[in-house]
Motif scaffolding. Structure first.
Motif, PDB file in Angstrom:
ATOM      1  N   ARG A 130       0.625   8.626   5.446  1.00  0.00           N
ATOM      2  CA  ARG A 130       1.161   7.557   6.280  1.00  0.00           C
ATOM      3  C   ARG A 130       1.465   8.012   7.705  1.00  0.00           C
ATOM      4  O   ARG A 130       1.504   7.198   8.625  1.00  0.00           O
ATOM      5  CB  ARG A 130       2.429   6.996   5.643  1.00  0.00           C
ATOM      6  CG  ARG A 130       3.580   8.006   5.561  1.00  0.00           C
ATOM      7  CD  ARG A 130       4.772   7.431   4.854  1.00  0.00           C
ATOM      8  NE  ARG A 130       5.825   8.436   4.698  1.00  0.00           N
ATOM      9  CZ  ARG A 130       6.960   8.216   4.068  1.00  0.00           C
ATOM     10  NH1 ARG A 130       7.188   7.036   3.540  1.00  0.00           N
ATOM     11  NH2 ARG A 130       7.860   9.181   3.957  1.00  0.00           N
ATOM     12  N   THR A 133      -5.453   3.176  -3.495  1.00  0.00           N
ATOM     13  CA  THR A 133      -4.812   3.618  -2.255  1.00  0.00           C
ATOM     14  C   THR A 133      -5.700   4.605  -1.513  1.00  0.00           C
ATOM     15  O   THR A 133      -5.865   4.516  -0.289  1.00  0.00           O
ATOM     16  CB  THR A 133      -3.449   4.275  -2.561  1.00  0.00           C
ATOM     17  OG1 THR A 133      -2.582   3.291  -3.111  1.00  0.00           O
ATOM     18  CG2 THR A 133      -2.833   4.858  -1.297  1.00  0.00           C
ATOM     19  N   MET A 175       0.844  -1.198   0.000  1.00  0.00           N
ATOM     20  CA  MET A 175       0.000   0.000   0.000  1.00  0.00           C
ATOM     21  C   MET A 175       0.877   1.245   0.000  1.00  0.00           C
ATOM     22  O   MET A 175       1.860   1.327   0.721  1.00  0.00           O
ATOM     23  CB  MET A 175      -0.905   0.009   1.237  1.00  0.00           C
ATOM     24  CG  MET A 175      -1.906   1.146   1.265  1.00  0.00           C
ATOM     25  SD  MET A 175      -2.969   1.054   2.718  1.00  0.00           S
ATOM     26  CE  MET A 175      -1.835   1.575   4.002  1.00  0.00           C
ATOM     27  N   ALA A 176       0.555   2.178  -0.818  1.00  0.00           N
ATOM     28  CA  ALA A 176       1.323   3.428  -0.868  1.00  0.00           C
ATOM     29  C   ALA A 176       1.162   4.197   0.438  1.00  0.00           C
ATOM     30  O   ALA A 176       0.285   3.922   1.253  1.00  0.00           O
ATOM     31  CB  ALA A 176       0.870   4.280  -2.048  1.00  0.00           C
ATOM     32  N   THR A 185      -8.511   2.844   0.218  1.00  0.00           N
ATOM     33  CA  THR A 185      -8.057   2.218   1.461  1.00  0.00           C
ATOM     34  C   THR A 185      -7.909   3.244   2.576  1.00  0.00           C
ATOM     35  O   THR A 185      -8.321   3.013   3.716  1.00  0.00           O
ATOM     36  CB  THR A 185      -6.711   1.500   1.237  1.00  0.00           C
ATOM     37  OG1 THR A 185      -6.881   0.494   0.241  1.00  0.00           O
ATOM     38  CG2 THR A 185      -6.207   0.858   2.522  1.00  0.00           C
ATOM     39  N   GLN A 186      -7.329   4.392   2.251  1.00  0.00           N
ATOM     40  CA  GLN A 186      -7.150   5.436   3.252  1.00  0.00           C
ATOM     41  C   GLN A 186      -8.493   5.984   3.736  1.00  0.00           C
ATOM     42  O   GLN A 186      -8.672   6.263   4.930  1.00  0.00           O
ATOM     43  CB  GLN A 186      -6.292   6.565   2.682  1.00  0.00           C
ATOM     44  CG  GLN A 186      -4.869   6.157   2.347  1.00  0.00           C
ATOM     45  CD  GLN A 186      -4.058   5.801   3.581  1.00  0.00           C
ATOM     46  OE1 GLN A 186      -4.282   6.357   4.650  1.00  0.00           O
ATOM     47  NE2 GLN A 186      -3.124   4.890   3.432  1.00  0.00           N
TER      48      GLN A 186
END
Length: 379
Positions: A6, A226, A1-2, A229-230
């Motif tokens: 983060r 991505t 996952m990027a 997902t975030q």
């Protein structure tokens, strides 16, 4: 996952606030996420690339309600605002180009366009940034404003070689004008998932205050898997916070909700999730048009009922089913998930957590399938 966003861990921040009995902070965070209150400004010449960039940030196409027009009908000196039809508190602002006149005082321009009121500013150009624009950037940095970014907009005529030459020339200009370690982000306005825009989002995620970074995340269109997902992770943090404020800490007076009998909070979260994940029919149809795909093909990928329509009946059904299933949930799991203040309180915390997390998982799975079909991921 990027690694977009983060550095953020919204759930841990919310848990810490609950443990410290700062319930008003959690309530404010929930409201902020549900509203997605954020202001982004795009500075530069009013040409097609800039207009397309503004619309892409909202997931809009020319002619859509709320879209920026090309050619622009806005006065060259005027600031134009574009509230997002799906997220009214996510506002994009079209700032006029910085004058090329000399002498030039950046403070005057910044005051005129209310520069410091925006959460982030994109300084766009198609060749190299002009000197007075660099002066505005440096003045913003001197005022401790970090969320200002140079964006090189790619046109259809540009080649990979010409774009790299422009980027190199732009970095040289910025260095010569006193910008330390300059960054120039290459962006294709019509397809933001390409080139440097994901990296720009990562940078913004580090620079923005945590709650604003998540508000931006939830308001942006689903450009990549991505981002889906975030968004899912952010909604699960939101679900945890709302469940804590609802049944979990019912012994402490919280004006946010009355009780789990009222499913209005769950409705707000799942409605927000549907819009944020771009699962509503209008968003799916628009994406299909933008990518030249038959709309029914993308619509057919929505297998979760809530992806199609968020209804009170379906939300209540899921909450009731979760309440019935609580007997199968181990007490250890419940104790680990539930905030310390809530461990002797009602079972509604766990019911809400289980029901809404399951719904968010299903909706995110639908969004991932749609994004893969639209942008070619995994095809």
């Amino acid at each position: 996952m990027a690694d977009v966003f983060r550095g953020l861990n919204l759930l841990e921040t919310l848990k810490e606030s609950i443990e410290n009995n700062k319930l008003s902070d959690v309530k404010d965070a929930v409201e902020d996420l549900l509203i997605s209150r954020i202001n982004l400004a795009v500075l530069g010449d009013r040409e097609d690339g800039k207009t397309t960039f503004i619309n892409s940030l909202s997931g809009l196409s020319p002619g859509d309600d709320g879209a920026a027009l090309s050619p622009s009908t806005v006065s060259p000196e005027e600031v134009a605002g574009y509230p997002n039809p799906k997220h009214p508190d996510f506002r994009l602002w079209d700032l006029p180009p910085v004058p090329s006149t000399s002498p030039f005082e950046p403070e005057g321009y910044m005051e005129r366009v209310k520069f410091l009121r925006y959460n982030a500013v994109f300084m766009t150009f198609t060749k190299t940034p002009q000197p007075n624009t660099v002066k505005v950037f440096l003045e913003a940095r001197s005022q401790q404003r970090q969320t200002v970014y140079f964006v090189l907009l790619a046109s259809e005529k540009d080649t990979e070689k010409s774009l790299e030459e422009k980027r190199k020339a732009s970095v040289e200009v910025l260095t010569s004008k006193g910008v330390a370690q300059p960054k120039v982000y290459l962006v294709k306005p019509s397809t933001l998932e390409k080139f440097d825009f994901p990296g720009l989002l990562e940078e913004m995620g580090r620079d923005l205050p945590e709650i604003r970074a998540h508000a931006l995340l939830l308001a942006l269109p689903t450009l990549t898997s991505t981002l889906v997902t975030q968004k899912k992770e952010a909604f699960k943090a939101l679900v945890w916070a709302a469940a804590s404020l609802s049944g979990g800490v019912s012994a402490i007076p919280v004006p946010f909700v009355a009780s789990m009998v009222d499913s209005s909070v769950a409705m707000r979260i799942l409605t927000k999730a549907q819009l944020s994940l771009c699962l509503d029919s209008e968003s799916v149809e628009r994406l299909a048009r933008q990518r030249g795909i038959e709309p029914m093909r993308l619509k057919g990928l929505r297998t979760c009922e809530l992806s199609v329509e968020v209804t009170k009946g379906e939300v209540k059904r899921r909450l009731a089913a979760a309440e019935k299933d609580l007997a199968t949930v181990s007490s250890k799991f419940v104790e680990m998930a539930m905030p310390r203040h809530a461990r002797s309180a009602s079972r509604s915390f766990t019911a809400m957590l289980q029901a809404l997390n399951g719904a968010v998982d299903e909706m995110a799975a639908d969004a991932e399938k749609i994004v893969a079909a639209a942008v070619g991921e995994g095809v």
